[in-house]
Enzyme design. Sequence first.
Site, mmCIF file in Angstrom:
data_model
loop_
_atom_site.group_PDB
_atom_site.id
_atom_site.type_symbol
_atom_site.label_atom_id
_atom_site.label_comp_id
_atom_site.label_asym_id
_atom_site.label_seq_id
_atom_site.Cartn_x
_atom_site.Cartn_y
_atom_site.Cartn_z
ATOM 1 N N HIS A 143 0.840 -1.195 0.000
ATOM 2 C CA HIS A 143 0.000 0.000 0.000
ATOM 3 C C HIS A 143 0.876 1.246 0.000
ATOM 4 O O HIS A 143 2.092 1.175 0.161
ATOM 5 C CB HIS A 143 -0.984 0.004 1.185
ATOM 6 N N CYS A 175 6.089 5.969 4.344
ATOM 7 C CA CYS A 175 4.878 5.206 3.960
ATOM 8 C C CYS A 175 4.193 5.830 2.750
ATOM 9 O O CYS A 175 3.260 5.257 2.191
ATOM 10 C CB CYS A 175 3.899 5.126 5.128
ATOM 11 N N HIS A 223 4.854 0.090 -0.555
ATOM 12 C CA HIS A 223 5.635 -0.740 0.368
ATOM 13 C C HIS A 223 4.684 -1.792 0.926
ATOM 14 O O HIS A 223 3.465 -1.643 0.835
ATOM 15 C CB HIS A 223 6.276 0.099 1.490
ATOM 16 N N HIS A 264 3.490 -5.108 3.789
ATOM 17 C CA HIS A 264 3.440 -5.626 5.161
ATOM 18 C C HIS A 264 2.969 -7.067 5.135
ATOM 19 O O HIS A 264 2.233 -7.478 4.232
ATOM 20 C CB HIS A 264 2.456 -4.819 6.022
ATOM 21 N N ASP A 320 -4.801 -10.679 -0.122
ATOM 22 C CA ASP A 320 -3.480 -11.304 -0.142
ATOM 23 C C ASP A 320 -2.772 -11.098 -1.478
ATOM 24 O O ASP A 320 -3.343 -11.335 -2.546
ATOM 25 C CB ASP A 320 -3.592 -12.803 0.163
ATOM 26 N N HIS A 321 -1.517 -10.652 -1.384
ATOM 27 C CA HIS A 321 -0.667 -10.372 -2.537
ATOM 28 C C HIS A 321 -1.301 -9.362 -3.486
ATOM 29 O O HIS A 321 -1.180 -9.468 -4.706
ATOM 30 C CB HIS A 321 -0.267 -11.664 -3.268
ATOM 31 N N GLU A 375 -0.223 -4.653 11.729
ATOM 32 C CA GLU A 375 0.520 -4.213 10.546
ATOM 33 C C GLU A 375 1.983 -4.634 10.682
ATOM 34 O O GLU A 375 2.635 -4.981 9.703
ATOM 35 C CB GLU A 375 0.397 -2.702 10.379
#
Length: 136
Positions: free
Chosen positions: A15, A34, A40, A42, A80-81, A125
Site C-alpha cells: 500500500h 509510507c 511498500h 506488510h 493477499d498479494h 501491521e
Amino acid sequence: MRVTVSRKAHFNAAHRLYRKDWSMEKNYAVFGKCNNPNFHGHNYEIIASVTGEIDKETGFVIDLKILSDLIKEHIEEAFDHKNLNEDVAEFKDLNPTAENICVVIWRKLRPFIASDKDLEITLYETPRNFVTYKGN
C-alpha cells in the site's frame, strides 16, 4: 454466559499512504516513507473474535471452521498479494491506513456473523503496531 472465540489469519499486501488532494511535500510530511510512490508492503495478521452465548446443542459460540472459511473467502482472497490502493475497490478513495483496513475487514465480515454476536477485528501491521475495531 458470553464467551469470545478467535481465529488468527494473515495476508501480505502492499500500500501507499497518501491523499490525492495534497501536494507531494504535505504527503511526505504527514506519511513519511509510507508515502513511497512505488508502494511498500506488510505481512498483516488479523484476529477475528466473535463473542456470544454458547449454543446449548453444539457447545460453540461460532463454528471456527465457518469463521475460518469466511476470513479466507472475504479477506485473504480479497487482500493477499494485492496492492491495496490499486487492486481493492474499498480503497479506491480511502487511504489504506491500518485503521481503515481494520474497519474494512470488520465491515466485510459483519454481515456473516449472527446479529446476537459481537465481532472484533485486531489487525497487526507489524508485530508492534496493531489496531482493534469492534464496530460503532
